[in-house]
Design a protein around this motif. Structure first.
Motif, PDB file in Angstrom:
ATOM      1  N   SER A  56      27.582 -19.291  12.812  1.00  0.00           N
ATOM      2  CA  SER A  56      28.380 -19.610  13.288  1.00  0.00           C
ATOM      3  C   SER A  56      29.024 -18.314  13.465  1.00  0.00           C
ATOM      4  O   SER A  56      28.964 -17.045  12.936  1.00  0.00           O
ATOM      5  CB  SER A  56      29.549 -19.886  12.710  1.00  0.00           C
ATOM      6  N   HIS A  57      29.520 -17.883  15.159  1.00  0.00           N
ATOM      7  CA  HIS A  57      30.262 -16.673  15.675  1.00  0.00           C
ATOM      8  C   HIS A  57      31.348 -17.437  16.368  1.00  0.00           C
ATOM      9  O   HIS A  57      31.011 -17.243  17.300  1.00  0.00           O
ATOM     10  CB  HIS A  57      29.608 -16.429  16.536  1.00  0.00           C
ATOM     11  N   LEU A  58      32.192 -19.042  15.700  1.00  0.00           N
ATOM     12  CA  LEU A  58      32.457 -19.602  16.815  1.00  0.00           C
ATOM     13  C   LEU A  58      34.534 -18.476  16.471  1.00  0.00           C
ATOM     14  O   LEU A  58      35.178 -18.746  15.521  1.00  0.00           O
ATOM     15  CB  LEU A  58      33.163 -21.091  16.022  1.00  0.00           C
ATOM     16  N   TRP A  59      35.068 -18.713  17.359  1.00  0.00           N
ATOM     17  CA  TRP A  59      36.542 -17.473  16.894  1.00  0.00           C
ATOM     18  C   TRP A  59      37.550 -18.890  17.350  1.00  0.00           C
ATOM     19  O   TRP A  59      37.559 -19.863  18.550  1.00  0.00           O
ATOM     20  CB  TRP A  59      36.352 -16.823  18.249  1.00  0.00           C
ATOM     21  N   ALA A  60      39.033 -18.892  16.886  1.00  0.00           N
ATOM     22  CA  ALA A  60      39.385 -20.004  17.096  1.00  0.00           C
ATOM     23  C   ALA A  60      40.763 -18.894  17.752  1.00  0.00           C
ATOM     24  O   ALA A  60      41.467 -17.642  16.915  1.00  0.00           O
ATOM     25  CB  ALA A  60      40.415 -19.887  15.297  1.00  0.00           C
ATOM     26  N   GLY A  61      41.197 -19.299  18.269  1.00  0.00           N
ATOM     27  CA  GLY A  61      42.571 -18.591  19.500  1.00  0.00           C
ATOM     28  C   GLY A  61      43.945 -18.478  18.706  1.00  0.00           C
ATOM     29  O   GLY A  61      44.488 -17.470  18.492  1.00  0.00           O
ATOM     30  N   ASP A  62      44.327 -19.654  18.145  1.00  0.00           N
ATOM     31  CA  ASP A  62      45.619 -19.788  17.483  1.00  0.00           C
ATOM     32  C   ASP A  62      45.719 -19.032  16.734  1.00  0.00           C
ATOM     33  O   ASP A  62      46.924 -19.158  15.954  1.00  0.00           O
ATOM     34  CB  ASP A  62      45.909 -21.519  16.913  1.00  0.00           C
ATOM     35  N   THR A  63      44.569 -19.093  15.444  1.00  0.00           N
ATOM     36  CA  THR A  63      44.220 -17.630  14.109  1.00  0.00           C
ATOM     37  C   THR A  63      43.744 -16.876  14.298  1.00  0.00           C
ATOM     38  O   THR A  63      44.390 -15.691  13.456  1.00  0.00           O
ATOM     39  CB  THR A  63      44.334 -19.083  13.257  1.00  0.00           C
ATOM     40  N   GLY A  64      43.402 -16.323  15.215  1.00  0.00           N
ATOM     41  CA  GLY A  64      42.248 -15.304  15.140  1.00  0.00           C
ATOM     42  C   GLY A  64      40.811 -15.115  14.507  1.00  0.00           C
ATOM     43  O   GLY A  64      40.448 -14.175  14.053  1.00  0.00           O
ATOM     44  N   GLU A  65      40.843 -16.067  13.359  1.00  0.00           N
ATOM     45  CA  GLU A  65      40.188 -16.220  13.052  1.00  0.00           C
ATOM     46  C   GLU A  65      38.546 -16.718  13.570  1.00  0.00           C
ATOM     47  O   GLU A  65      38.804 -17.169  14.409  1.00  0.00           O
ATOM     48  CB  GLU A  65      40.477 -17.038  11.570  1.00  0.00           C
TER      49      GLU A  65
ATOM     50  N   PRO B 282      38.170 -21.951  10.444  1.00  0.00           N
ATOM     51  CA  PRO B 282      38.561 -23.095  10.818  1.00  0.00           C
ATOM     52  C   PRO B 282      37.671 -23.919  11.192  1.00  0.00           C
ATOM     53  O   PRO B 282      38.287 -25.379  11.366  1.00  0.00           O
ATOM     54  CB  PRO B 282      39.544 -22.393  12.118  1.00  0.00           C
ATOM     55  N   TYR B 283      36.465 -23.235  12.111  1.00  0.00           N
ATOM     56  CA  TYR B 283      35.652 -24.580  12.384  1.00  0.00           C
ATOM     57  C   TYR B 283      35.048 -25.269  11.762  1.00  0.00           C
ATOM     58  O   TYR B 283      34.662 -26.657  11.267  1.00  0.00           O
ATOM     59  CB  TYR B 283      34.693 -24.044  13.516  1.00  0.00           C
ATOM     60  N   VAL B 284      34.954 -24.070   9.893  1.00  0.00           N
ATOM     61  CA  VAL B 284      33.981 -25.072   9.530  1.00  0.00           C
ATOM     62  C   VAL B 284      34.897 -26.303   8.522  1.00  0.00           C
ATOM     63  O   VAL B 284      34.150 -26.846   7.946  1.00  0.00           O
ATOM     64  CB  VAL B 284      33.832 -23.477   7.842  1.00  0.00           C
ATOM     65  N   ARG B 285      35.687 -25.987   8.595  1.00  0.00           N
ATOM     66  CA  ARG B 285      37.384 -26.927   8.084  1.00  0.00           C
ATOM     67  C   ARG B 285      36.765 -27.941   8.561  1.00  0.00           C
ATOM     68  O   ARG B 285      36.993 -29.364   8.210  1.00  0.00           O
ATOM     69  CB  ARG B 285      38.478 -26.178   7.277  1.00  0.00           C
ATOM     70  N   ARG B 286      36.967 -28.361   9.615  1.00  0.00           N
ATOM     71  CA  ARG B 286      36.603 -29.010  10.686  1.00  0.00           C
ATOM     72  C   ARG B 286      35.603 -29.714  10.683  1.00  0.00           C
ATOM     73  O   ARG B 286      35.815 -31.205  10.915  1.00  0.00           O
ATOM     74  CB  ARG B 286      37.441 -28.894  12.203  1.00  0.00           C
ATOM     75  N   LEU B 287      34.531 -29.129  10.738  1.00  0.00           N
ATOM     76  CA  LEU B 287      33.577 -29.970  10.977  1.00  0.00           C
ATOM     77  C   LEU B 287      32.753 -30.630   9.891  1.00  0.00           C
ATOM     78  O   LEU B 287      31.827 -31.245  10.302  1.00  0.00           O
ATOM     79  CB  LEU B 287      32.568 -29.100  12.458  1.00  0.00           C
ATOM     80  N   LEU B 288      33.174 -30.087   8.571  1.00  0.00           N
ATOM     81  CA  LEU B 288      32.247 -30.419   7.310  1.00  0.00           C
ATOM     82  C   LEU B 288      33.910 -30.552   6.480  1.00  0.00           C
ATOM     83  O   LEU B 288      34.003 -30.591   5.790  1.00  0.00           O
ATOM     84  CB  LEU B 288      31.906 -29.316   6.483  1.00  0.00           C
ATOM     85  N   PRO B 289      33.989 -31.566   7.247  1.00  0.00           N
ATOM     86  CA  PRO B 289      35.590 -32.187   6.637  1.00  0.00           C
ATOM     87  C   PRO B 289      35.249 -32.208   5.002  1.00  0.00           C
ATOM     88  O   PRO B 289      33.872 -34.198   4.843  1.00  0.00           O
ATOM     89  CB  PRO B 289      36.416 -33.988   7.194  1.00  0.00           C
ATOM     90  N   GLY B 290      36.165 -32.388   4.300  1.00  0.00           N
ATOM     91  CA  GLY B 290      35.433 -32.563   2.749  1.00  0.00           C
ATOM     92  C   GLY B 290      34.722 -32.331   1.739  1.00  0.00           C
ATOM     93  O   GLY B 290      34.486 -33.068   0.780  1.00  0.00           O
ATOM     94  N   ILE B 291      33.925 -31.498   2.617  1.00  0.00           N
ATOM     95  CA  ILE B 291      32.735 -31.242   2.667  1.00  0.00           C
ATOM     96  C   ILE B 291      32.469 -29.441   1.577  1.00  0.00           C
ATOM     97  O   ILE B 291      33.134 -28.138   2.626  1.00  0.00           O
ATOM     98  CB  ILE B 291      31.133 -30.745   3.339  1.00  0.00           C
ATOM     99  N   PRO B 292      32.708 -29.097   0.415  1.00  0.00           N
ATOM    100  CA  PRO B 292      32.895 -27.662  -0.146  1.00  0.00           C
ATOM    101  C   PRO B 292      31.910 -27.166   0.523  1.00  0.00           C
ATOM    102  O   PRO B 292      31.141 -27.290   0.303  1.00  0.00           O
ATOM    103  CB  PRO B 292      32.649 -27.657  -1.274  1.00  0.00           C
ATOM    104  N   ALA B 293      32.136 -25.793   1.439  1.00  0.00           N
ATOM    105  CA  ALA B 293      30.839 -25.299   1.641  1.00  0.00           C
ATOM    106  C   ALA B 293      31.587 -23.028   1.241  1.00  0.00           C
ATOM    107  O   ALA B 293      32.475 -22.493   0.960  1.00  0.00           O
ATOM    108  CB  ALA B 293      30.969 -24.935   3.156  1.00  0.00           C
ATOM    109  N   VAL B 294      30.498 -22.469   1.488  1.00  0.00           N
ATOM    110  CA  VAL B 294      30.486 -20.825   0.996  1.00  0.00           C
ATOM    111  C   VAL B 294      30.169 -20.736   2.794  1.00  0.00           C
ATOM    112  O   VAL B 294      29.243 -21.106   3.288  1.00  0.00           O
ATOM    113  CB  VAL B 294      29.837 -20.655   0.053  1.00  0.00           C
ATOM    114  N   ILE B 295      30.660 -19.839   2.786  1.00  0.00           N
ATOM    115  CA  ILE B 295      30.897 -18.687   3.975  1.00  0.00           C
ATOM    116  C   ILE B 295      30.636 -17.350   4.071  1.00  0.00           C
ATOM    117  O   ILE B 295      30.970 -16.317   3.183  1.00  0.00           O
ATOM    118  CB  ILE B 295      32.073 -19.586   5.397  1.00  0.00           C
TER     119      ILE B 295
END
Length: 312
Positions: free
Chosen positions: A130-139, A143-156
């Motif tokens: 993934s190389h997805l930029w969130a404009g509101d936070t600059g991260e 943010p996309y992992v948290r939205r697209l994998l709701p409730g699923i713990p993940a390691v980035i």
């Protein structure tokens, strides 16, 4: 008369985001045209673009095939450490080859960042890029992992940094310097497909500027690779397109206007983190040998490669 660009096997493989062995197999099967110079083979820009067009038309069936194979792997208890590695950059092809050499059966799925995360959520792949930029936070990515994998713990995990920017004609005759210039009446752009990291970067900046895509000439003209965008600009078919710096070095007649450094990361579900396959992958990424693979290519910043960015 301007001489058409010619590419070596290494350059062509990089532009197509495949390994040299895969490229040679494509030539053997007659899927990509080439010609010989002595004992070496060479590829024209037309050869590469023709192959990309055919690949784009086959992409949907290819992805479905990859998904079917990954589902099969999930059902095979005899191969619990097999994985599907998802993403488009050549760095992932090199990584998958290293993993196979280390005894981990690894399949590749060539889809963009957004679809990669959705595929991870739906258990179609085990590792997403993934190389997805969130404009509101600059991260990037978190943010996309948290939205697209709701409730699923993940390691980035951080893989590399790359520079994103505009491809413009040599000399930058339209004086394009930022996203707001795309709205000008004298500028026509060419775009990446929805879900690609470069497309998300563009759309986020346009949103922050209050610019709608419908206001930009060429916004709906989509293509599936940085190479085809850069080539279209080089031929004068568009005034600007967004992509990474590495490709700009390989296409004649264009300049690169740097805009933003991006973080290219890998995402793994936490429940798979301690598996032999994922730990083998992590060991490979953290080796000096793996980093050296990209020292001469250019366009990759390997500082921090293998570091954990976040756990969600």
């Amino acid at each position: 008369m301007k001489k058409d660009p010619v590419f070596s096997s290494r350059e062509a493989a990089e532009m197509l985001h495949i390994s040299k062995s895969t490229l040679y197999e494509l030539t053997r099967r007659g899927e990509i045209n080439f010609y010989r110079v002595g004992r070496n083979i060479r590829f024209s820009e037309e050869d590469i673009e023709a192959y990309l067009l055919r690949s784009h038309n086959r992409q949907e069936s290819f992805v479905k095939k990859s998904f079917a194979e990954s589902n099969l792997m999930f059902s095979q208890a005899s191969e619990p450490d097999s994985i599907v590695l998802c993403g488009q950059d050549i760095i992932l092809d090199v990584l998958s080859n290293y993993m196979r050499l280390n005894g981990v059966p690894t399949l590749r799925s060539y889809i963009g960042s957004f679809e990669s995360l959705l595929s991870l959520y739906n258990d179609k792949v085990q590792v997403a890029s993934s190389h997805l930029w969130a404009g509101d936070t600059g991260e990037y990515n978190v943010p996309y992992v948290r939205r697209l994998l709701p409730g699923i713990p993940a390691v980035i995990v951080h893989l590399t940094d790359r520079m994103q920017g505009f491809y413009v004609a040599e000399g930058n005759p339209k004086n394009i310097s930022g996203f707001e210039d795309l709205k000008r009446d004298d500028v026509v752009m060419i775009n990446r497909e929805k879900g690609a990291g470069s497309r998300v970067l563009l759309d986020e900046h346009l949103r922050l500027l209050g610019i709608f895509g419908s206001e930009i000439a060429g916004y709906d003209n989509e293509t599936s690779s940085h190479l085809t965008i850069a080539s279209a600009v080089g031929r004068g078919e568009a005034d600007a397109g967004i992509g990474n710096e590495k490709i700009a070095r390989q296409v004649k007649g264009i300049e690169f206007i740097p805009l933003q450094k991006e973080s290219y990361d890998l995402v793994v579900k936490k429940e798979l983190w301690n598996s032999d396959a994922i730990q083998t992958m992590m060991k490979i990424i953290r080796t000096e040998e793996f980093r050296r693979e990209f020292s001469n290519i250019g366009g990759y910043d390997t500082a921090g490669m293998g570091e954990i960015v976040a756990e969600t």
